[in-house]
Write a protein that holds these residues in place. Structure first.
Motif, short mmCIF file in Angstrom:
data_model
loop_
_atom_site.label_atom_id
_atom_site.label_comp_id
_atom_site.label_asym_id
_atom_site.label_seq_id
_atom_site.Cartn_x
_atom_site.Cartn_y
_atom_site.Cartn_z
N ARG A 124 0.86 -1.19 0.00
CA ARG A 124 0.00 0.00 0.00
C ARG A 124 0.90 1.24 0.00
N ILE A 125 0.36 2.32 -0.52
CA ILE A 125 1.14 3.54 -0.74
C ILE A 125 0.59 4.67 0.10
N ARG A 126 1.50 5.46 0.65
CA ARG A 126 1.10 6.61 1.45
C ARG A 126 1.72 7.87 0.83
N TYR A 127 0.93 8.95 0.76
CA TYR A 127 1.47 10.27 0.44
C TYR A 127 1.89 10.93 1.74
N THR A 128 3.13 11.40 1.83
CA THR A 128 3.57 12.08 3.05
C THR A 128 4.64 13.12 2.71
N GLN A 129 5.25 13.71 3.75
CA GLN A 129 6.22 14.79 3.54
C GLN A 129 7.43 14.60 4.45
N PHE A 130 8.60 14.88 3.95
CA PHE A 130 9.77 15.04 4.82
C PHE A 130 9.65 16.43 5.45
N LEU A 131 9.81 16.48 6.78
CA LEU A 131 9.69 17.76 7.49
C LEU A 131 11.02 18.16 8.13
N ASN A 132 11.23 19.46 8.26
CA ASN A 132 12.38 19.93 9.04
C ASN A 132 11.95 20.12 10.50
N ARG A 133 12.86 20.56 11.34
CA ARG A 133 12.58 20.60 12.78
C ARG A 133 11.50 21.63 13.14
N ASP A 134 11.21 22.52 12.19
CA ASP A 134 10.13 23.49 12.42
C ASP A 134 8.81 23.03 11.78
N GLY A 135 8.80 21.81 11.27
CA GLY A 135 7.59 21.33 10.61
C GLY A 135 7.48 21.82 9.17
N GLY A 136 8.51 22.53 8.68
CA GLY A 136 8.52 22.97 7.28
C GLY A 136 8.74 21.77 6.36
N ILE A 137 8.18 21.86 5.16
CA ILE A 137 8.20 20.71 4.25
C ILE A 137 9.48 20.71 3.41
N LEU A 138 10.28 19.66 3.57
CA LEU A 138 11.52 19.51 2.79
C LEU A 138 11.24 18.91 1.42
N ASP A 139 10.20 18.10 1.35
CA ASP A 139 9.74 17.54 0.08
C ASP A 139 8.47 16.76 0.37
N ASP A 140 7.68 16.51 -0.65
CA ASP A 140 6.58 15.57 -0.49
C ASP A 140 6.86 14.35 -1.36
N LEU A 141 6.28 13.23 -0.98
CA LEU A 141 6.68 11.97 -1.61
C LEU A 141 5.60 10.92 -1.49
N MET A 142 5.78 9.85 -2.27
CA MET A 142 4.96 8.65 -2.17
C MET A 142 5.85 7.54 -1.58
N ALA A 143 5.36 6.89 -0.53
CA ALA A 143 6.11 5.81 0.10
C ALA A 143 5.27 4.54 0.04
N THR A 144 5.85 3.47 -0.51
CA THR A 144 5.17 2.17 -0.61
C THR A 144 5.79 1.22 0.41
N ARG A 145 4.94 0.53 1.16
CA ARG A 145 5.46 -0.51 2.04
C ARG A 145 5.71 -1.75 1.20
N TRP A 146 7.00 -2.04 1.01
CA TRP A 146 7.41 -3.15 0.15
C TRP A 146 7.42 -4.43 1.00
N PRO A 147 7.28 -5.59 0.39
CA PRO A 147 7.42 -6.82 1.19
C PRO A 147 8.79 -6.88 1.85
N GLY A 148 8.84 -7.36 3.09
CA GLY A 148 10.12 -7.45 3.80
C GLY A 148 10.95 -8.61 3.28
N SER A 149 12.21 -8.60 3.68
CA SER A 149 13.09 -9.69 3.27
C SER A 149 12.92 -10.88 4.21
N GLN A 150 13.44 -12.04 3.82
CA GLN A 150 13.30 -13.24 4.65
C GLN A 150 14.07 -13.10 5.95
#
Lengths: 384, 125
Positions: free
Chosen positions: A96-122
């Motif tokens: 599943r995919i989530r839209y989220t943001q990298f934030l700086n220490r003030d909560g400012g947005i460093l970038d926005d991105l799509m993150a997918t939870r990939w299957p884990g390794s064995q």
């Protein structure tokens, strides 16, 4: 007549990077221009207006290979990643995919991105697949590496990224890759094709149903040609990508969001779950939580103009009696609506739908109304 | 007898007596792409050579249109308000922007004729 301003994300003298589809863009007659250090198609001979309307009516093919793709892998990677972003990654199911943001220490947005939870390794390592903005990828990858030394961030540099967007995208893709028509919105599937693995996500940046397809660069041109051979598909450049996302009310990094804006101010609170709002544990959490509790002093809003003249990025927003309220961060003609729209930040007192404001364009006020976004209803796949 | 001259900013000026019709060239409209709005000056306005005379907005961007010569605006094209795409369809004809009463015909000498403009376009690649 003066030309449009040069791309602020490209170094003036640095050689431009090329995507695996560069030769195809030239063959298709694209008008190319520098964008985020890449030589990218702005539009094809059909033009931005026709390309935009085609993506809304049928299916548009976009080359977004300039965007950054990376895997983040390691023990407890999901929990570590949550310390960098406000999105609820722990609640994210596999593929599943989530839209989220990298934030700086003030909560400012460093970038926005799509993150997918990939299957884990064995061996029990967790893995995430990230897609970030082209102009920010070097920064983002360095940021993640510095902040998560226990994890391995591996940039994926040998894969192209294509977006197929529009109401016919599912029909079109199903003719080449069967079984994807009922793929849920914001999910990922790995699909075998020509001896390689395609990463197919049901997502996009247009407000339409559609897919983003990550595939080996060496296969990209042949795959793009197969898509373009379908009469429902036409190539769409970055010009219409921008007008499509504007109509969909989606943020463009460096314009509508940046380090000076928080997710609350940017009206992205929907991307932060109840648990994460309560627990915090991400950069700038105390400021974000305070803004949630007290309301932000300013907010990103949609603006519908009364007249036909567009207001563009940078235009000042003032109250009807002339008090400064903020600035337009994106604006232009909305091809699907046949009239101009804009988004920008205004004082909280003027952030509710129905508020009347003026946008100063070439020194003259253009009357506008604060309206909910999206400007054009989204048509994401919600199941049969 | 009318003559047409061109600027390096891709405006054309077609002069008939002391009245000049101004618009943007086919090259300019192709570079701009789909025109969605044109802002025209009020008749009576005095414009100086090289000064802003109009603004043309495409989906991409806003661009200024400069007066090739000085003069008084005597008429603007009402068609462009209703159908801005006329600029794309017929830039040299129905897509004209405005008419000026030329203040100093000598300023026309600084502008390119058709052959010189075509040569200029070749240098742009």
């Amino acid at each position: 007549m003066t030309d449009a301003k040069p791309d602020p994300h490209s170094e003036p003298d640095a050689p431009l990077a090329l995507t695996p589809l560069h030769a195809l863009h030239r063959e298709l007659g694209a008008k190319m221009a520098p964008f985020a250090g890449y030589d990218m198609p702005i539009h094809y001979p059909a033009g931005i207006l026709a390309e935009h309307l085609h993506a809304r009516a049928a299916a548009g093919l976009f080359d977004v290979s300039h965007m950054g793709q990376a895997f983040l892998t390691g023990p407890d990677a999901v929990r570590h990643f949550e310390t960098l972003v406000p999105g609820d990654m722990c609640a994210l199911a596999e593929d599943r995919i989530r839209y989220t943001q990298f934030l700086n220490r003030d909560g400012g947005i460093l970038d926005d991105l799509m993150a997918t939870r990939w299957p884990g390794s064995q061996s029990g390592e967790e893995r995430l697949f990230l897609v970030v903005n082209a102009a920010r990828k070097a920064h983002d990858f360095a940021h993640v590496t510095a902040r998560s030394p226990e994890l391995a961030l591996v940039a994926v540099t040998d894969r192209a990224l294509l977006a197929l967007q529009g109401p016919k995208a599912a029909d079109v893709l199903s003719r080449i890759l069967p079984g994807l028509a009922d793929q849920p919105f914001m999910s990922m599937r790995r699909v075998a094709h020509e001896g390689a693995e395609l990463y197919v996500s049901r997502s996009g940046y247009t407000g339409e149903d559609g897919y983003e397809i990550s595939l080996p660069g060496a296969l990209a041109e042949a795959f793009a040609r197969r898509l373009l051979a379908d009469p429902d598909v036409k190539p769409v450049g970055l010009g219409a990508r921008d007008s499509l996302r504007l109509e969909a009310g989606l943020c463009l990094y460096g314009h509508d969001i940046d380090e000076s804006t928080t997710p609350v101010e940017a009206d992205l609170l929907w991307s932060i779950s109840k648990r994460r709002r309560a627990e915090g544990g991400f950069p700038g959490a105390s400021r974000v939580q305070r803004q949630i509790a007290e309301g932000p002093a300013r907010r990103r809003v949609g603006l519908a103009l009364d007249g036909k003249a567009p207001a563009r990025e940078g235009a000042e927003i003032v109250s009807p009696d002339g008090a400064p309220l903020g600035r337009v961060t994106s604006g232009g003609f909305a091809p699907s609506l046949g009239r101009p729209v804009a988004m920008g930040y205004v004082d909280a007192a003027f952030a509710s739908p129905g508020a009347r404001v003026d946008l100063l364009v070439r020194g003259r006020p253009l009357a506008a109304t604060v309206v909910p976004m999206p400007f054009v209803p989204t048509r994401y796949y919600r199941g049969k | 007898m009318s003559q047409t001259r061109y600027t390096k900013d891709h405006e054309y000026i077609r002069v008939d007596g002391d009245i000049a019709t101004i618009g943007i060239t086919d090259y300019a409209q192709a570079q701009l792409g789909d025109v969605v709005f044109v802002e025209l000056p009020a008749p009576g306005l005095e414009v100086a050579k090289g000064g802003q005379a109009a603004v043309v907005e495409s989906v991409k961007a806003a661009s200024e249109v400069y007066a090739p010569v000085s003069g008084e605006v005597i008429e603007v094209n009402p068609e462009l308000e209703a159908v801005p795409a006329t600029v794309n369809e017929d830039p040299a004809g129905k897509g004209w922007f405005l008419k000026l009463r030329v203040a100093d015909a000598g300023e026309l000498d600084d502008l390119m004729d058709e052959a010189a403009y075509q040569d200029f376009l070749k240098t742009l690649g």
